[in-house]
Design an enzyme around this catalytic site. Structure first.
Site, PDB file in Angstrom:
ATOM      1  CG  ASN A 283      -1.848   1.139   1.301  1.00 18.51           C
ATOM      2  OD1 ASN A 283      -1.837   2.010   0.425  1.00 18.51           O
ATOM      3  ND2 ASN A 283      -2.672   1.170   2.321  1.00 18.51           N
TER       4      ASN A 283
ATOM      5  CE  LYS B 150      -0.635   0.692   7.082  1.00 16.70           C
ATOM      6  NZ  LYS B 150      -2.049   1.081   7.065  1.00 16.70           N
TER       7      LYS B 150
ATOM      8  NE  ARG C 200      -6.286   1.216   0.174  1.00 13.10           N
ATOM      9  CZ  ARG C 200      -6.334   2.347   0.870  1.00 13.10           C
ATOM     10  NH1 ARG C 200      -5.253   2.846   1.408  1.00 13.10           N
ATOM     11  NH2 ARG C 200      -7.467   2.988   0.990  1.00 13.10           N
TER      12      ARG C 200
ATOM     13  CG  HIS D 296     -13.306   2.256   3.748  1.00  8.45           C
ATOM     14  ND1 HIS D 296     -14.059   3.101   4.538  1.00  8.45           N
ATOM     15  CD2 HIS D 296     -12.016   2.595   3.964  1.00  8.45           C
ATOM     16  CE1 HIS D 296     -13.253   3.910   5.202  1.00  8.45           C
ATOM     17  NE2 HIS D 296     -12.017   3.632   4.869  1.00  8.45           N
TER      18      HIS D 296
ATOM     19  N   GLY E 149     -10.992   6.875   8.866  1.00  9.17           N
ATOM     20  CA  GLY E 149     -11.965   7.039   7.784  1.00  9.17           C
ATOM     21  C   GLY E 149     -13.130   6.124   8.119  1.00  9.17           C
TER      22      GLY E 149
ATOM     23  NE  ARG F  36     -10.988  11.194   5.321  1.00 12.58           N
ATOM     24  CZ  ARG F  36     -10.890   9.923   4.928  1.00 12.58           C
ATOM     25  NH1 ARG F  36     -11.758   9.429   4.069  1.00 12.58           N
ATOM     26  NH2 ARG F  36      -9.938   9.155   5.388  1.00 12.58           N
TER      27      ARG F  36
ATOM     28  N   GLY G  29     -10.927   0.142  13.264  1.00 13.53           N
ATOM     29  CA  GLY G  29     -10.408   0.521  14.586  1.00 13.53           C
ATOM     30  C   GLY G  29     -11.475   0.802  15.619  1.00 13.53           C
TER      31      GLY G  29
ATOM     32  CD  GLU H 271      -8.915  -2.154   4.542  1.00 16.65           C
ATOM     33  OE1 GLU H 271      -8.492  -1.813   5.664  1.00 16.65           O
ATOM     34  OE2 GLU H 271      -9.273  -1.338   3.687  1.00 16.65           O
TER      35      GLU H 271
HETATM   36  P1  ADP Z   1      -7.621   4.034   9.586  1.00 16.63           P
HETATM   37  O1  ADP Z   1      -7.198   2.688   9.040  1.00 16.63           O
HETATM   38  O2  ADP Z   1      -8.816   4.625   8.922  1.00 16.63           O
HETATM   39  O3  ADP Z   1      -6.512   5.008   9.810  1.00 16.63           O
HETATM   40  P2  ADP Z   1      -8.266   2.470  11.972  1.00 16.63           P
HETATM   41  O4  ADP Z   1      -9.253   1.524  11.414  1.00 16.63           O
HETATM   42  O5  ADP Z   1      -6.918   1.966  12.341  1.00 16.63           O
HETATM   43  O6  ADP Z   1      -8.147   3.774  11.081  1.00 16.63           O
HETATM   44  O7  ADP Z   1      -8.940   3.148  13.277  1.00 16.63           O
HETATM   45  C1  ADP Z   1      -8.244   4.082  14.049  1.00 16.63           C
HETATM   46  C2  ADP Z   1      -9.169   4.598  15.124  1.00 16.63           C
HETATM   47  O8  ADP Z   1      -9.654   3.516  15.908  1.00 16.63           O
HETATM   48  C3  ADP Z   1      -8.511   5.514  16.133  1.00 16.63           C
HETATM   49  O9  ADP Z   1      -8.469   6.837  15.707  1.00 16.63           O
HETATM   50  C4  ADP Z   1      -9.388   5.353  17.348  1.00 16.63           C
HETATM   51  O10 ADP Z   1     -10.431   6.308  17.301  1.00 16.63           O
HETATM   52  C5  ADP Z   1      -9.999   3.984  17.187  1.00 16.63           C
HETATM   53  N1  ADP Z   1      -9.510   3.043  18.196  1.00 16.63           N
HETATM   54  C6  ADP Z   1      -8.428   2.260  18.160  1.00 16.63           C
HETATM   55  N2  ADP Z   1      -8.322   1.532  19.289  1.00 16.63           N
HETATM   56  C7  ADP Z   1      -9.372   1.857  20.054  1.00 16.63           C
HETATM   57  C8  ADP Z   1      -9.843   1.463  21.354  1.00 16.63           C
HETATM   58  N3  ADP Z   1      -9.190   0.570  22.074  1.00 16.63           N
HETATM   59  N4  ADP Z   1     -10.987   2.029  21.791  1.00 16.63           N
HETATM   60  C9  ADP Z   1     -11.647   2.930  21.074  1.00 16.63           C
HETATM   61  N5  ADP Z   1     -11.266   3.354  19.845  1.00 16.63           N
HETATM   62  C10 ADP Z   1     -10.139   2.822  19.356  1.00 16.63           C
END
Ligand code: ADP
Length: 397
Positions: free
Chosen positions: A9, A16, A90, A179, A211, A240, A329, A383
């Site tokens: 990616n 990555k 990706r 996504h 996102g 966003r 996340g 992914e």
């Molecule tokens: P992206 O891939 O879009 O950058 P992720 O899917 O990795 O994002 O999600 C990141 C977000 O997940 C963080 O900004 C946070 O808000 C949330 N997050 C991660 N761990 C936790 C947790 N233990 N509790 C609550 N929210 C979490």
């Protein structure tokens, strides 16, 4: 012999990567090259012997790829090109050109470049990564996996914006979604977990990370999704805005003298939860709410309200919903959000059991009661595995 795919990616200043064993679903190594082209670059390689971190100038993506190969050679696992089934890349924007994985050749490269105006930050950066990886692995098939491909099944009534269609066609303005790799992985995984064929299920996937997007999946096919021409539309995200009346932009330009770049920056990087309450990480949001911060409490309500609105919309579009799946996340880790976003939907058969919901979920978990009409699950997305699988499927025919 295992089926190995190197998944890449590539961003404008980063690469990555993950070496995936498609048979065991295992990530044998993961890594990140950052700050390419800056004074000091950084590489982190996580392999069988722990983490390696390097800081040194990394001139371009080719130098970055060479450094990655050196880490495999020095710290393992061994990466013999002859054992790689494919390199899977990706790609964010496949426009209305790609409805599945594509074996990368000069034509595909030209098409990805041609779509760059729709993803100016991403597609050119992907091409840098593709060229660097092709130089590193000239004998291995390279496959492009598009974030938009899963949404190519959207019907015209879902992907068409109600603007002058001559303008729309000239500038390729329509909903492409994003996504897609995650939405596809999650909707398939749900079916496998429930022992159903994907064609039997109507699923709403809520991908809530930094996102965030929602997708309505009918019988395995994406029929509506919240991200649009770009990943700005739809849900409230970390930085966003998601949905906003476009006339707000005219207003800011006319009354505030905002330039296009300032508007872009405002909506993509200074809005969402950051703009609403100053926090992008949901853990900080919950801490502030627990401390009685009313501004943040309202921000969280806006976040829930938007998700709930999309769930309702997709129930109407699908007519009947079997499954709601949380992922990414926030979706995987945040039990407060999972409960809050679906609260009040019990009359529609959507119930979250607080006990089942409690805690972070590292594996697929049903969080609705057994007798609930709609099965609510948490599905950790993967992914990289999906990219690797699709690459293998294409290469093997
Ligand atoms: P992206 O891939 O879009 O950058 P992720 O899917 O990795 O994002 O999600 C990141 C977000 O997940 C963080 O900004 C946070 O808000 C949330 N997050 C991660 N761990 C936790 C947790 N233990 N509790 C609550 N929210 C979490």
């Amino acid at each position: 012999m295992s089926t190995l795919v190197l998944v890449i990616n590539s961003g404008s200043s980063s690469i990555k990567y993950q070496l995936v064993d498609v048979d065991t679903h295992e990530a044998l190594a993961t890594g990140l090259v950052e700050r390419i082209g800056l004074a000091v670059g950084r590489l982190k390689h996580e392999g069988p012997n722990g983490d390696v971190v390097l800081e040194q100038p990394i001139a371009n993506h080719e130098a970055g790829m060479e450094l990655v190969l050196a880490q495999f050679a020095e710290h393992g696992p061994a990466l013999d090109p002859a054992t790689l089934t494919a390199v899977g890349h990706r790609v964010v924007q496949g426009g209305d050109v790609f409805d599945g994985p594509a074996l990368i050749d000069d034509t595909v490269i030209a098409q990805i470049a041609d779509l760059a105006p729709l993803a100016p930050l991403h597609n050119p950066a992907h091409l840098d990564g593709i060229r660097a990886a092709q130089a590193a692995f000239p004998q291995v098939p390279h496959v492009a996996i598009f974030d938009t491909a899963f949404h190519r099944t959207l019907p015209p009534e879902a992907y068409t914006y109600a603007i002058d269609q001559k303008v729309a066609h000239e500038f390729r303005i329509r909903r492409y979604g994003a996504h897609g790799t995650s939405h596809k992985f999650v909707s398939r995984t749900v079916a496998e977990h429930l022992g159903k064929d994907v064609s039997e299920l109507n699923t709403i996937v809520l991908h809530l990370g930094n996102g965030a997007s929602a997708t309505a999946v009918r019988g395995g096919q994406s029929v509506e999704t919240s991200m649009g021409l770009t990943p700005l539309e739809g849900l409230v995200m970390g930085t966003r805005s998601g949905d906003i009346d476009p006339a707000a932009l005219f207003h800011l330009a006319r009354q505030g003298g905002y330039s296009i770049d300032q508007l872009d920056d405002l909506l993509n990087r200074r809005s969402g939860m950051l703009g609403l309450c100053g926090h992008t990480d949901m853990r900080d949001v919950h801490d502030a709410v627990a401390a009685g911060d009313e501004v943040t409490e309202t921000a969280l309500k806006v976040y829930y309200h938007r998700i709930k609105g999309y769930v309702g919309q997709y129930m109407a579009h699908l007519g009947h919903v079997d499954v709601i799946a949380f992922t990414a996340g926030i979706g995987e880790n945040d039990d407060i959000v999972r409960l809050g976003a679906l609260a009040g939907l019990e009359k529609f058969g959507i119930v979250v059991d607080p006990e089942r919901n409690a805690g972070r979920k590292k594996q697929i978990t049903v969080i609705s009661p057994d007798d609930a009409p709609v099965t609510v699950l948490v599905v950790p997305t993967n992914e990289e595995l999906e990219i690797a699988r699709q690459s293998v499927e294409l290469v093997r025919g």
